[in-house]
Motif scaffolding. Structure first.
Motif: not given
Length: 68
Positions: A33-42
């Motif tokens: 899971x890749x997070x865009x817009x978060x400090x935690x990239x996934x």
């Protein structure tokens, strides 16, 4: 044990929570899971939940290249 990030494929699934987008990737036995817009990239994990970890910048880059 870690998955081979060059073999992941984008599933086409995306969710949004506030300003964070989550993009889902899969390969046999693994998911990420890749997070865009978060400090935690996934994160990534095995289907049996025995192995997991946070995405490194290099792994994140490999997943983003799958969107081209």
């Amino acid at each position: 044990m870690k998955p081979d990030f060059t073999k992941f494929a984008y599933t086409g699934k995306m969710t949004r929570s506030k300003s964070v987008f989550q993009l889902y990737f899969q390969q046999e036995g693994w998911a990420a899971v890749l997070r865009v817009g978060s400090a935690n990239t996934g994160h990534w994990f095995s289907d049996d939940d025995k192995c997991s970890g946070e995405l490194t910048p290099e792994e994140t880059e490999l997943l983003l290249m799958k969107l081209r």
